[in-house]
Design a protein around this motif. Structure first.
Motif, PDB file in Angstrom:
ATOM      1  N   GLN A 484       0.868  -1.183   0.000  1.00 62.73           N
ATOM      2  CA  GLN A 484       0.000   0.000   0.000  1.00 62.73           C
ATOM      3  C   GLN A 484       0.904   1.232   0.000  1.00 62.73           C
ATOM      4  O   GLN A 484       1.828   1.328   0.805  1.00 62.73           O
ATOM      5  CB  GLN A 484      -0.880  -0.010   1.242  1.00 62.73           C
ATOM      6  N   ALA A 501       1.200  -8.812   4.531  1.00 65.25           N
ATOM      7  CA  ALA A 501       1.227 -10.248   4.203  1.00 65.25           C
ATOM      8  C   ALA A 501      -0.169 -10.757   3.875  1.00 65.25           C
ATOM      9  O   ALA A 501      -1.160 -10.325   4.467  1.00 65.25           O
ATOM     10  CB  ALA A 501       1.798 -11.020   5.382  1.00 65.25           C
ATOM     11  N   ARG A 502      -0.223 -11.674   2.925  1.00 67.63           N
ATOM     12  CA  ARG A 502      -1.476 -12.334   2.562  1.00 67.63           C
ATOM     13  C   ARG A 502      -1.240 -13.830   2.531  1.00 67.63           C
ATOM     14  O   ARG A 502      -0.159 -14.305   2.139  1.00 67.63           O
ATOM     15  CB  ARG A 502      -1.964 -11.876   1.180  1.00 67.63           C
ATOM     16  N   ASP A 614       4.125   2.109  14.875  1.00 66.22           N
ATOM     17  CA  ASP A 614       2.872   1.871  14.152  1.00 66.22           C
ATOM     18  C   ASP A 614       1.671   2.010  15.078  1.00 66.22           C
ATOM     19  O   ASP A 614       1.806   1.880  16.297  1.00 66.22           O
ATOM     20  CB  ASP A 614       2.922   0.433  13.580  1.00 66.22           C
ATOM     21  N   GLU A 674      -9.784   7.249   4.216  1.00 69.82           N
ATOM     22  CA  GLU A 674     -10.721   6.638   3.271  1.00 69.82           C
ATOM     23  C   GLU A 674     -11.520   7.688   2.494  1.00 69.82           C
ATOM     24  O   GLU A 674     -12.004   7.414   1.406  1.00 69.82           O
ATOM     25  CB  GLU A 674     -11.704   5.723   4.024  1.00 69.82           C
ATOM     26  N   TYR A 693      -7.067   3.708   1.912  1.00 73.29           N
ATOM     27  CA  TYR A 693      -7.722   3.197   0.701  1.00 73.29           C
ATOM     28  C   TYR A 693      -7.940   4.310  -0.321  1.00 73.29           C
ATOM     29  O   TYR A 693      -7.995   4.062  -1.524  1.00 73.29           O
ATOM     30  CB  TYR A 693      -9.073   2.560   1.051  1.00 73.29           C
TER      31      TYR A 693
HETATM   32  P1  C2E Z   1      -1.236  -2.408   9.954  1.00 73.87           P
HETATM   33  O1  C2E Z   1       0.232  -2.535  10.063  1.00 73.87           O
HETATM   34  O2  C2E Z   1      -1.836  -1.285  10.703  1.00 73.87           O
HETATM   35  O3  C2E Z   1      -1.572  -2.393   8.496  1.00 73.87           O
HETATM   36  C1  C2E Z   1      -2.497  -1.578   7.929  1.00 73.87           C
HETATM   37  C2  C2E Z   1      -3.787  -2.260   7.836  1.00 73.87           C
HETATM   38  O4  C2E Z   1      -4.807  -1.311   7.547  1.00 73.87           O
HETATM   39  C3  C2E Z   1      -3.828  -3.264   6.666  1.00 73.87           C
HETATM   40  O5  C2E Z   1      -4.701  -4.323   6.997  1.00 73.87           O
HETATM   41  C4  C2E Z   1      -4.471  -2.463   5.565  1.00 73.87           C
HETATM   42  O6  C2E Z   1      -5.100  -3.240   4.596  1.00 73.87           O
HETATM   43  C5  C2E Z   1      -5.462  -1.641   6.324  1.00 73.87           C
HETATM   44  N1  C2E Z   1      -5.827  -0.370   5.597  1.00 73.87           N
HETATM   45  C6  C2E Z   1      -5.106   0.369   4.719  1.00 73.87           C
HETATM   46  N2  C2E Z   1      -5.800   1.490   4.353  1.00 73.87           N
HETATM   47  C7  C2E Z   1      -6.976   1.449   4.990  1.00 73.87           C
HETATM   48  C8  C2E Z   1      -8.115   2.321   5.022  1.00 73.87           C
HETATM   49  O7  C2E Z   1      -8.214   3.364   4.368  1.00 73.87           O
HETATM   50  N3  C2E Z   1      -9.156   1.951   5.815  1.00 73.87           N
HETATM   51  C9  C2E Z   1      -9.119   0.792   6.551  1.00 73.87           C
HETATM   52  N4  C2E Z   1     -10.158   0.484   7.316  1.00 73.87           N
HETATM   53  N5  C2E Z   1      -8.048  -0.053   6.575  1.00 73.87           N
HETATM   54  C10 C2E Z   1      -6.983   0.288   5.790  1.00 73.87           C
HETATM   55  P2  C2E Z   1      -4.226  -5.794   6.828  1.00 73.87           P
HETATM   56  O8  C2E Z   1      -3.444  -5.950   5.609  1.00 73.87           O
HETATM   57  O9  C2E Z   1      -5.439  -6.644   7.010  1.00 73.87           O
HETATM   58  O10 C2E Z   1      -3.249  -5.997   7.988  1.00 73.87           O
HETATM   59  C11 C2E Z   1      -3.691  -6.003   9.257  1.00 73.87           C
HETATM   60  C12 C2E Z   1      -2.547  -6.008  10.219  1.00 73.87           C
HETATM   61  O11 C2E Z   1      -1.832  -7.216  10.088  1.00 73.87           O
HETATM   62  C13 C2E Z   1      -1.509  -4.944   9.955  1.00 73.87           C
HETATM   63  O12 C2E Z   1      -1.922  -3.743  10.473  1.00 73.87           O
HETATM   64  C14 C2E Z   1      -0.300  -5.519  10.621  1.00 73.87           C
HETATM   65  O13 C2E Z   1      -0.347  -5.203  11.994  1.00 73.87           O
HETATM   66  C15 C2E Z   1      -0.509  -7.004  10.425  1.00 73.87           C
HETATM   67  N6  C2E Z   1       0.354  -7.444   9.336  1.00 73.87           N
HETATM   68  C16 C2E Z   1       0.093  -7.417   8.016  1.00 73.87           C
HETATM   69  N7  C2E Z   1       1.131  -7.933   7.347  1.00 73.87           N
HETATM   70  C17 C2E Z   1       2.090  -8.268   8.250  1.00 73.87           C
HETATM   71  C18 C2E Z   1       3.411  -8.819   8.180  1.00 73.87           C
HETATM   72  O14 C2E Z   1       3.951  -9.093   7.084  1.00 73.87           O
HETATM   73  N8  C2E Z   1       4.072  -9.039   9.302  1.00 73.87           N
HETATM   74  C19 C2E Z   1       3.521  -8.710  10.515  1.00 73.87           C
HETATM   75  N9  C2E Z   1       4.235  -8.947  11.576  1.00 73.87           N
HETATM   76  N10 C2E Z   1       2.308  -8.165  10.614  1.00 73.87           N
HETATM   77  C20 C2E Z   1       1.590  -7.945   9.502  1.00 73.87           C
END
Ligand code: C2E
Ligand code: CA
Ligand code: CA
Length: 757
Positions: A484, A501-502, A614, A674, A693
């Motif tokens: 992103q 990560a997905r 973060d 958003e 987003y």
């Molecule tokens: P995060 O680090 O706070 O990542 C941002 C999350 O907010 C991401 O969700 C992203 O998709 C979401 N997001 C981005 N823009 C918007 C927006 O405008 N509105 C809303 N409502 N959400 C938005 P995602 O990808 O589901 O990830 C969730 C959490 O998972 C992340 O929060 C992070 O803490 C964790 N995560 C994701 N990938 C990794 C990784 O590779 N390693 C680790 N350790 N944690 C990860």
């Protein structure tokens, strides 16, 4: 709590058996001795009886012999038939008068019309009846019963109150003359008697070896006795005497010796008992010590796992016992051991144990199960609540670091609490407490898990995810990384993206990172997964020269000892400059061991890798972190911006957080934008960059970087390594940021909400 070992009863048993032994031994000794003595006495008594009998018989024989002599006398016989009483008196009666051989003599029947008799010291001329009619008639009857040709009967009689030895017979001619039965029947009957004198008794006494021989009317206590039977067999008088008592004499003689031997025996037995008791007590003491030792942790002095198992297994048997189990796990013991040495680790364990014990009240049993594992059994009513209170106190006590060898080691722990449910086996309570501990360990904020049913359900889905994750780690293709964009407000600088990560599992389908990251953290798989993601990000970055990536790192991976060196190695291998990488650490990481985390952050930053704080503003944000550490970036959580629209005060709060962050950090990013309104607010706040987003949803690397179907094909070539094309890319980003209308035209996959606006 533990059952008393059998040996604690040993002293009492020894005393009992020793006492029984002494009683049996002395009792049987006494009995045997007494038996010997009484046998001896009984032997002497029967012997004396025989001798008395013999003495009497000899007196009787004496009388009988004289009777034979005097009553088978032809001259006297003829005199009787002649009626010559004088002749009889001078030759027969005179003997009775003199009393030398017999003292009483009487003749009747036959030629005598009246009985004639003589007595000792009496007149020569004969008297009449001197014996009782009863004696005479009985004697007659006895004589008639005899079959002898010259019958005679020996008997005792009491005459004039005195015992008399008598013989009754017939007055007959000399024995050389044959007499017929008729002659005998026609003859006179004679009875001679002799008083049983004191001289006789003295002779018997002497012969029989007895004393105090008397004639009495009946037996007397303490005396042996023998009845004197009359001619009809009836007891007339008794002879009584005292027999010698050789047994008693022996007892009296040996008594002092026996007393000394018995005293010596009792003394020896007492000494032996004392020695045995002393040894037994020592043995028991040693056993108690050994038991204690086997149940004590050598390092901390706390009860160990064995003691805990015993204590906990006893619980269900206690009626209506309420208790809760607390499992605790000390953090970073391994690192402390590795970095500061085992001596320091030991000190930490000892210190923690002391604090643990200080928190335990009388109803709380604490133990070390081994390694960094501790536990407590909290008993009594409200056990579960008291267990929580116990942990709260422990947390306070642990807030002071352990000072050892100039080092200051922070103490922190995770814990799990499970209340015992009545009728539930204690093993089940243990399992629940363990599950709660695992939950506490994996949680970033609340380090204390309290068991509830949902935990079990979650545990099951966690198990499924865990199995899927383990399989996926062997097949990293299941993982993808999407990016992103992070848009700078001043439209300058390299293009930045956040890597997310997905995971798509063939069975479970797409699993959200919130879910699988948590499971990976709980199951200890996070590091392995983290490196897979990092490697994928580095591979993507290697396709360009300018794009910078923010990578989310779990604190559990961050705190691995080799994290920094491993990261640098991989960057080096992929040919990526450290400055192109930023690590995002959620602010909740800070509630763990602050000092260690801050040290690690400094280490990373000194290697040239950037670090972002973060989700700032969500959890336990403490302003002190902001001043204590220089983060390269602070990311303001989207929730702050979303709630800023709710009220003026929340909007003010949002602005304050951003400006506060800007005061300590050069790069403040507002996340989760958003809508246009949110974008405006973010801009007004003075933030340095924006993410959400509205600007781009997480998508494939080249799409997020605006390279895929980019209007400017040069941009794609720029990312593929041509430095001179960089301005184009920046230009593209700026355009996109400044004019929302252009966003739709840009090659970004838009979030549905953003597309609608
Ligand atoms: P995060 O680090 O706070 O990542 C941002 C999350 O907010 C991401 O969700 C992203 O998709 C979401 N997001 C981005 N823009 C918007 C927006 O405008 N509105 C809303 N409502 N959400 C938005 P995602 O990808 O589901 O990830 C969730 C959490 O998972 C992340 O929060 C992070 O803490 C964790 N995560 C994701 N990938 C990794 C990784 O590779 N390693 C680790 N350790 N944690 C990860
Ligand atoms: Ca993040
Ligand atoms: Ca975030």
């Amino acid at each position: 709590m533990t059952s008393q070992p059998k040996s604690y009863h040993l002293p009492r048993q020894i005393l009992f058996f020793m006492l029984i032994g002494v009683i049996i031994f002395s009792g049987s000794g006494f009995y045997t001795f007494q038996q010997i003595a009484s046998r001896l006495d009984a032997g002497a008594a029967s012997n004396s009886r025989d001798r008395v009998k013999e003495g009497l018989a000899s007196l009787q024989t004496h009388v009988r012999l004289f009777s034979k002599d005097y009553n088978n006398w032809t001259d006297v016989y003829a005199a009787a038939w002649r009626g010559d009483i004088e002749f009889i008196a001078n030759n027969y009666g005179i003997t009775a008068n003199q009393g030398e051989i017999f003292e009483l003599a009487m003749m009747f029947g036959g030629p005598f019309r009246r009985p004639v008799s003589w007595i000792e010291n009496g007149s020569r001329s004969p008297g009449g009846l001197i014996f009782s009619v009863e004696t005479i008639s009985s004697a007659l009857m006895a004589l008639e019963d005899q079959d002898e040709t010259r019958p005679s009967v020996d008997f005792f009689a009491v005459e004039g109150g005195r015992a008399v030895i008598m013989t009754a017979s017939y007055l007959l001619p000399d024995p050389d003359q044959i007499v017929t039965r008729d002659t005998v029947k026609a003859s006179a009957v004679t009875i001679i008697g002799r008083h049983l004198s004191s001289r006789d008794l003295a002779v018997i006494e002497q012969d029989a070896g007895i004393s105090d021989l008397q004639i009495t009317t009946g037996p007397k206590p303490g005396y042996l006795s023998m009845p004197l039977t009359d001619v009809t067999g009836r007891d007339t008088l008794h002879l009584i005497w005292k027999a010698a008592r050789p047994g008693m004499a022996l007892v009296e003689q040996l008594a002092p010796v026996i007393a000394i031997v018995a005293a010596a025996f009792v003394a020896l037995a007492t000494l032996a008992t004392w020695l045995v008791l002393r040894n037994a007590r020592q043995l028991i003491l040693r056993e108690v010590e050994a038991r204690e030792l086997a149940r004590t942790d050598a390092l901390t002095g706390l009860p160990n796992r064995l003691a805990f198992n015993e204590a906990v297994q006893v619980e269900p048997t206690t009626v209506a016992s309420e208790f809760a189990l607390v499992m605790m796990d000390l953090d970073r013991l391994k690192q402390t051991n590795d970095v500061l040495g085992h001596a320091v680790g030991d000190c930490v364990l000892r210190d923690f144990s002391e604090r643990l014990q200080l928190c335990a009240d009388a109803e709380t049993f604490v133990a070390r199960l081994g390694g960094d594992e501790f536990c407590a059994i909290v008993r009594g009513s409200g056990a579960a609540e008291r267990a929580q209170a116990f942990l709260a106190v422990l947390e306070v006590r642990c807030s002071k670091p352990v000072k050892v060898r100039g080092e200051s080691v922070h103490l922190s722990f995770s814990a799990g609490i499970a209340a015992h449910v009545l009728s539930e086996h204690v093993d089940e309570t243990l399992r629940k407490a363990d599950l709660a501990l695992r939950r506490g360990k994996s949680a970033l904020e609340e380090r204390i898990g309290i068991y509830d049913v949902d935990m079990d359900l979650a545990d099951k889905s966690t198990l499924l995810l865990e199995q899927g994750l383990r399989a996926a780690l062997r097949n990293p293709d299941e993982f993808r990384v999407v990016y992103q964009p992070i848009i700078p407000a001043n439209h300058n600088g390299a293009l930045r993206v956040e890597a997310l990560a997905r995971w798509t599992n063939p069975i479970l389908g797409a699993v959200g990172p919130d879910q699988f990251i948590r499971v990976a953290e709980r199951t200890g798989l996070i590091s392995e997964l983290g490196w897979i993601i990092i490697d994928k990000v580095l591979a993507d970055l290697a396709t360009t020269q300018t794009v910078c990536a923010s990578i989310n790192i779990s604190p559990l991976q961050l705190m691995k000892p080799d994290f920094v060196s491993d990261l640098l190695l991989r960057l080096n291998r992929a040919g990526i400059e450290t400055a192109r990488i930023q690590i995002e650490l959620t602010e909740n990481v800070m509630i763990r061991d602050q000092q260690a985390i801050l040290d690690r952050i400094r280490e990373i930053r000194s290697a040239g890798v950037k670090v972002a704080l973060d989700d700032f503003g969500t959890g336990f944000s403490a302003i002190s972190y902001l001043t204590a550490t220089e983060f390269d970036s602070i990311k303001i959580d989207g929730s702050l911006l979303r709630s800023a629209g709710d009220s003026q005060s929340r909007e003010d709060f949002f602005y304050s957080v951003v400006s506060l962050s800007r005061a300590v950090c050069r790069d403040v990013v507002v996340e989760g934008i958003e809508t246009q309104e949110q974008a405006q607010m973010a801009k007004n706040s003075g933030a340095d960059a924006f993410q959400g987003y509205l600007y781009g949803i997480p998508s494939a690397f080249d799409i997020a970087c605006g390279l895929h179907s980019s209007p400017d094909l040069n941009a794609r070539s720029a990312i593929s390594g041509k430095a001179d094309n960089l301005p184009n890319l920046i230009q593209w980003s700026e355009t996109r940021f400044q004019n929302n209308a252009t966003i739709l035209k840009l090659p970004l996959v838009m979030h549905p909400a953003a597309s609608k606006s």
